[in-house]
Motif scaffolding. Structure first.
Motif, PDB file in Angstrom:
ATOM      1  N   GLY A   1     -11.561  -6.999   8.101  1.00  0.00           N
ATOM      2  CA  GLY A   1     -10.691  -6.248   8.315  1.00  0.00           C
ATOM      3  C   GLY A   1     -10.681  -4.881   7.927  1.00  0.00           C
ATOM      4  N   TRP A   2     -11.994  -4.449   7.904  1.00  0.00           N
ATOM      5  CA  TRP A   2     -12.384  -3.091   7.415  1.00  0.00           C
ATOM      6  C   TRP A   2     -11.980  -2.552   6.031  1.00  0.00           C
ATOM      7  N   GLY A   3     -11.860  -3.413   5.089  1.00  0.00           N
ATOM      8  CA  GLY A   3     -11.596  -3.101   3.868  1.00  0.00           C
ATOM      9  C   GLY A   3     -11.223  -4.554   3.020  1.00  0.00           C
ATOM     10  N   THR A   4     -11.703  -4.580   1.470  1.00  0.00           N
ATOM     11  CA  THR A   4     -11.685  -5.820   0.749  1.00  0.00           C
ATOM     12  C   THR A   4     -10.885  -5.089  -0.532  1.00  0.00           C
ATOM     13  N   PRO A   5      -9.692  -4.517  -0.795  1.00  0.00           N
ATOM     14  CA  PRO A   5      -9.346  -4.014  -1.997  1.00  0.00           C
ATOM     15  C   PRO A   5      -8.972  -5.141  -3.060  1.00  0.00           C
TER      16      PRO A   5
ATOM     17  N   CYS B   1      -5.511  -8.369  -7.816  1.00  0.00           N
ATOM     18  CA  CYS B   1      -6.087  -7.276  -8.277  1.00  0.00           C
ATOM     19  C   CYS B   1      -5.885  -5.920  -7.526  1.00  0.00           C
ATOM     20  N   LEU B   2      -4.689  -5.870  -7.143  1.00  0.00           N
ATOM     21  CA  LEU B   2      -4.152  -4.661  -6.448  1.00  0.00           C
ATOM     22  C   LEU B   2      -3.009  -4.188  -7.240  1.00  0.00           C
ATOM     23  N   SER B   3      -3.074  -3.092  -7.834  1.00  0.00           N
ATOM     24  CA  SER B   3      -1.691  -2.493  -8.397  1.00  0.00           C
ATOM     25  C   SER B   3      -1.318  -1.181  -7.923  1.00  0.00           C
TER      26      SER B   3
ATOM     27  N   THR C   1      -0.829   3.655  -4.008  1.00  0.00           N
ATOM     28  CA  THR C   1       0.375   4.196  -4.234  1.00  0.00           C
ATOM     29  C   THR C   1       1.539   2.982  -3.452  1.00  0.00           C
ATOM     30  N   SER C   2       0.869   2.588  -2.504  1.00  0.00           N
ATOM     31  CA  SER C   2       1.851   1.470  -1.831  1.00  0.00           C
ATOM     32  C   SER C   2       1.018  -0.060  -1.309  1.00  0.00           C
ATOM     33  N   PRO C   3       1.036  -0.749  -2.540  1.00  0.00           N
ATOM     34  CA  PRO C   3       0.231  -2.194  -2.260  1.00  0.00           C
ATOM     35  C   PRO C   3       0.872  -2.844  -1.313  1.00  0.00           C
ATOM     36  N   GLU C   4       2.323  -2.873  -0.889  1.00  0.00           N
ATOM     37  CA  GLU C   4       2.544  -3.442   0.114  1.00  0.00           C
ATOM     38  C   GLU C   4       2.173  -3.081   1.579  1.00  0.00           C
ATOM     39  N   GLU C   5       2.012  -2.040   1.813  1.00  0.00           N
ATOM     40  CA  GLU C   5       1.268  -1.472   3.009  1.00  0.00           C
ATOM     41  C   GLU C   5      -0.182  -1.835   3.177  1.00  0.00           C
ATOM     42  N   ILE C   6      -1.066  -1.681   2.006  1.00  0.00           N
ATOM     43  CA  ILE C   6      -2.256  -2.196   1.853  1.00  0.00           C
ATOM     44  C   ILE C   6      -2.554  -3.658   2.145  1.00  0.00           C
ATOM     45  N   LEU C   7      -1.605  -4.400   1.693  1.00  0.00           N
ATOM     46  CA  LEU C   7      -1.700  -5.909   1.900  1.00  0.00           C
ATOM     47  C   LEU C   7      -1.395  -6.123   3.407  1.00  0.00           C
TER      48      LEU C   7
ATOM     49  N   ASP D   1      -4.062   5.886   0.906  1.00  0.00           N
ATOM     50  CA  ASP D   1      -5.394   5.866   0.231  1.00  0.00           C
ATOM     51  C   ASP D   1      -5.395   4.565  -0.801  1.00  0.00           C
ATOM     52  N   TYR D   2      -6.736   4.215  -0.978  1.00  0.00           N
ATOM     53  CA  TYR D   2      -6.741   3.362  -2.277  1.00  0.00           C
ATOM     54  C   TYR D   2      -8.424   3.354  -2.954  1.00  0.00           C
ATOM     55  N   LEU D   3      -8.266   3.100  -4.080  1.00  0.00           N
ATOM     56  CA  LEU D   3      -9.552   3.135  -4.868  1.00  0.00           C
ATOM     57  C   LEU D   3      -9.583   1.788  -5.666  1.00  0.00           C
ATOM     58  N   GLU D   4     -11.052   1.257  -5.503  1.00  0.00           N
ATOM     59  CA  GLU D   4     -11.237   0.102  -6.293  1.00  0.00           C
ATOM     60  C   GLU D   4     -12.333   0.390  -7.337  1.00  0.00           C
TER      61      GLU D   4
END
Length: 782
Positions: free
Chosen positions: A661-665, A589-591, A573-579, A521-524
């Motif tokens: 891409g269905w998301g812009t974190p 801006c992703l931590s 919890t995993s910026p690498e996977e989100i990127l 998951d992610y939150l912004e």
């Protein structure tokens, strides 16, 4: 079973009969190539057997350490049984190194090995057994045994070979067909001696001729004791010369190794170091080394004194009366020389195992490539050895793993108006000397002080106090490099004095609560205020609406970070996977966050608190807030239409677009638009396209700026006669903005001819309203 009968300064014996079926004391050139098994055993229940089914030709080696054998002090006798199940040739041969100065990971054909070996066809192809002397690339015969292996021994019989060397260099080799039928005895003279470190078996084979070598009943008789005349060590170690290369932090449940924690260190240089008064530091405690030499390219096992005997069979050991407690989840370990110079350090974590099962105990963490000692998370992983680790051996995961980029970015945070902290994900050994190369609002710092022994945090003392509410700038004049030579990707950073957050200062702006399988998951968040907020002073909880209970609070950041006015701040919890999943994400801006509150895939309730438990923002989300035109919601984020709008109003939320891409974190929301109502536009980048790869008008860019946040778009290319050419998009879900590209190719991938082409754009929105646009462009092929 391997038995060491080695009385100090006396005649002793090594006996290995491979019962009851393990290779604990042996080191393989690669794990899994050899095994003590019962298939075709030569004596007793088990024999050493090459078992690797290779699809190509290869050379595999296995060896036993012999550091304490002293051939210059007395006669040495080697005895063993061997069978080769295929006729020898230049491509199918074996060699038994009675003495070698390199371990099994180094093939003798590399030209770096010195020693003596019994074998067939080390050079030439006459199939005759000889005792060979190897000096780098030079291989010469010492004893010709006058036994043609193919004609006299063959591929079905096992033989016992007995080799003897006197202190005067007289060699005798005897061959007996099993059980005890003499074949021949021969002798020769060679007085030269090399470092006697290893007994090594080498097996070279072609594809399909592997798994045909057996070995058993090894006896080595001679003078055994540790060499007390260590050479004088004059070299001073530099940072990175000796590295922590393996960590067993949680030995239980035991796989096959002794039940004890250990640290392995490796000498990366081609000269030895005296480790007297070196130390391992863990927490506030130092653990001093005794006087001991680490050999060139050698390893040392560091363990508790009570475990010294258990680990001695794996290699050279330092047993410390006090040994640091290696916590399972991670710890900072530092290696210093006798002058207090940092030689190496590692802040290991259980996340580095990359294997949930192995992280629970019994397996070590191993460094992959010791050539990049300060490449941390990406250069460590769980051991692949079936024993659970490789103490004193080449790591099971050893391989090329270059550090090719600076990992992450600097974090700048004001501790107060005159003190600035700089944190780096990698050690920066040169930063202390860069006072004149750093500017804070055009002023150099008064000093730079080290705040972390691993050179990842520094304090900059400022000459001019920072002002509350003002965004300041830090500039780096010149390059900052990591240990591998990679350059820091940017040299400009913004920060400011933070203030306490109040309600509405930070707002929810985007969330992914139903990720694709395996994704996090992610939150912004968005800062709509003019304040600078410290992310570490914000916490998240999820709320059970049925019971009113909340989850434990999850802090938005484990370290101080500035959220500047008008900026986004995303956590996962995993910026690498989100990127990797969301190509429009902004990595700056992703931590990373250790935990997020549990978020249900269909609906949930989240509250953002300050550290003082002031409610900053609140959000109740549901999959019903997604666009109704979508057929599914997995992997699709919800975004605010306007980041500054209320998070509690469902109408302010919308699905991220397919085109984004269905998301812009961490980046601008895909459904955000600054166009006034009724300003639909479709624009082409040019009315003329010349696909000649000159960088000018090579492709057609179709820019869509639409009203509404749920639009389904199809784009089709026709030629001037109305014939179909290419489908650019079909039923693509987009927000108010999207960009599509036609590279002047037809549906089959071939380039279109010169001519006039029609671009047909069809769009319908969530209300069912349909609109069409026709645009014309000319393609000119030169």
């Amino acid at each position: 079973m391997l038995i060491y009968l080695l009385p100090c300064l006396a005649y002793g014996q090594i006996v290995e009969d491979f019962e009851p079926g393990n290779l604990f004391h042996w080191r393989q050139s690669a794990d899994g190539r050899w095994k003590a098994d019962t298939s075709g055993s030569l004596s007793g229940g088990y024999s050493l057997h090459h078992v690797f089914d290779n699809t190509v030709a290869g050379t595999d080696q296995i060896g036993l350490p012999l550091d304490s054998l002293q051939p210059d002090e007395g006669k040495v006798t080697w005895s063993f049984i061997i069978r080769h199940g295929y006729d020898p040739s230049s491509s199918n041969s074996w060699a038994v190194f009675l003495m070698s100065d390199t371990d099994p990971s180094t093939a003798y054909t590399s030209g770096t090995t010195n020693g003596y070996a019994l074998g067939v066809n080390l050079t030439g192809y006459d199939d005759t057994l000889r005792l060979w002397k190897i000096m780098g690339n030079e291989i010469t015969a010492v004893v010709n045994c006058k036994v043609n292996w193919q004609n006299i021994i063959g591929s079905t019989d096992a033989v016992r070979i007995i080799a003897e060397r006197t202190t005067g260099g007289n060699w005798t080799v005897s061959i007996c067909r099993m059980p005890d039928v003499p074949v021949n005895t021969a002798s020769g003279l060679d007085m030269e001696l090399f470092t006697c470190s290893w007994f090594v078996i080498s097996y070279t084979y072609t594809s399909g001729r592997d798994r045909l070598l057996w070995f058993d009943e090894l006896h080595i008789n001679g003078i055994f004791h540790e060499d007390e005349d260590e050479p004088d060590i004059t070299a001073e170690a530099e940072t990175g010369d000796v590295v922590i290369s393996e960590i067993m932090a949680d030995p239980e449940p035991v796989v096959s190794l002794p039940d004890g924690e250990y640290i392995e260190i490796t000498n990366r240089r081609d000269f030895p170091f005296n480790l007297k008064n070196w130390k391992i530091t863990a927490g506030e405690q130092d653990y001093l080394f005794p006087e001991i030499i680490i050999k060139p390219s050698g390893t040392l096992i560091i363990c508790s004194a009570r475990d010294t005997t258990a680990f001695a069979r794996f290699g050279k050991v330092i047993g410390l009366k006090q040994f640091p407690a290696l916590t399972d989840n991670g710890k900072l370990l530092l290696l210093f020389d006798s002058h207090g110079t940092l030689i190496h350090g590692v802040d290991y974590s259980s996340e580095w195992y990359n294997d949930e099962l192995k992280s629970k105990g019994g397996w070590s963490l191993e460094m992959i490539d010791t050539g990049y000692p300060f490449f941390f998370k990406g250069n460590w992983t769980a051991s692949e050895s079936r024993q659970g680790g490789t103490p004193g051996k080449v790591n099971s995961v050893s391989g090329d793993n270059p550090d090719t980029r600076f990992s992450g970015d600097l974090i700048i945070f004001p501790e107060d108006s005159l003190l600035l902290s700089v944190r780096s994900p990698e050690p920066l050994f040169d930063l202390l000397s860069m006072t004149d190369s750093i500017k804070i609002d055009d002023n150099s710092p008064l000093s730079i002080d080290l705040a972390d022994p691993l050179y990842r945090k520094f304090y900059l003392r400022l000459s001019t106090p920072l002002e509350e509410g003002e965004v300041s700038q830090l500039d780096i004049l010149g390059d900052i490099l990591d240990f591998a030579g990679n350059k820091l990707p940017k040299n400009k950073f913004f920060f400011g004095l933070t203030v306490q957050a109040e309600s509405g200062d930070i707002l929810f702006n985007e969330l992914l609560f139903n990720p694709l399988p395996g994704d996090p998951d992610y939150l912004e968040f968005f800062n709509p205020s003019q304040k600078i907020i410290d992310a570490s002073r914000l916490g998240l909880v999820s709320v059970n609406d049925d019971s009113g209970d909340t989850s434990q609070i999850c802090m938005v950041s484990q370290e101080h970070r500035c959220i500047l006015p008008g900026k986004y701040y995303a956590v996962t919890t995993s910026p690498e996977e989100i990127l990797m999943r969301y190509f429009t994400a902004d990595p700056e801006c992703l931590s990373e966050i250790s935990d997020l509150p549990s978020m249900s895939d269909d609906e949930g309730h989240l509250i953002l608190y300050s550290r003082e438990l002031i409610k900053i923002d609140e959000l109740s989300y549901s999959e019903k807030m997604h666009a109704p035109l979508l057929s599914g919601y997995e992997g699709i984020a919800l975004e605010k239409i306007n980041p500054a709008s209320s998070s509690e109003e469902e109408a302010n939320w919308h699905s991220a677009s397919e085109s984004s891409g269905w998301g812009t974190p961490g980046a601008k929301n895909s459904v955000w638009s600054d166009k006034p109502p009724g300003s639909d536009m479709v624009n082409l980048s040019s009315s003329r396209i010349t696909p000649d790869a000159d960088g000018f008008e090579d492709v057609l860019v179709i820019d869509l700026r639409l009203t509404g946040n749920s639009n389904i778009v199809s784009v089709t290319i026709f030629d001037e006669w109305g014939s179909f050419v290419r489908k650019i998009a079909e039923n693509m879900y987009v927000g108010p903005e999207a960009t599509l590209i036609w590279e002047c190719a037809a549906e089959d991938g071939s380039m279109v001819d010169t001519g006039i082409y029609i671009v047909l754009i069809t769009m319908y929105d969530e209300a069912g309203k349909t609109r069409k646009w026709k645009k014309v462009c000319t393609v000119i092929r030169r």
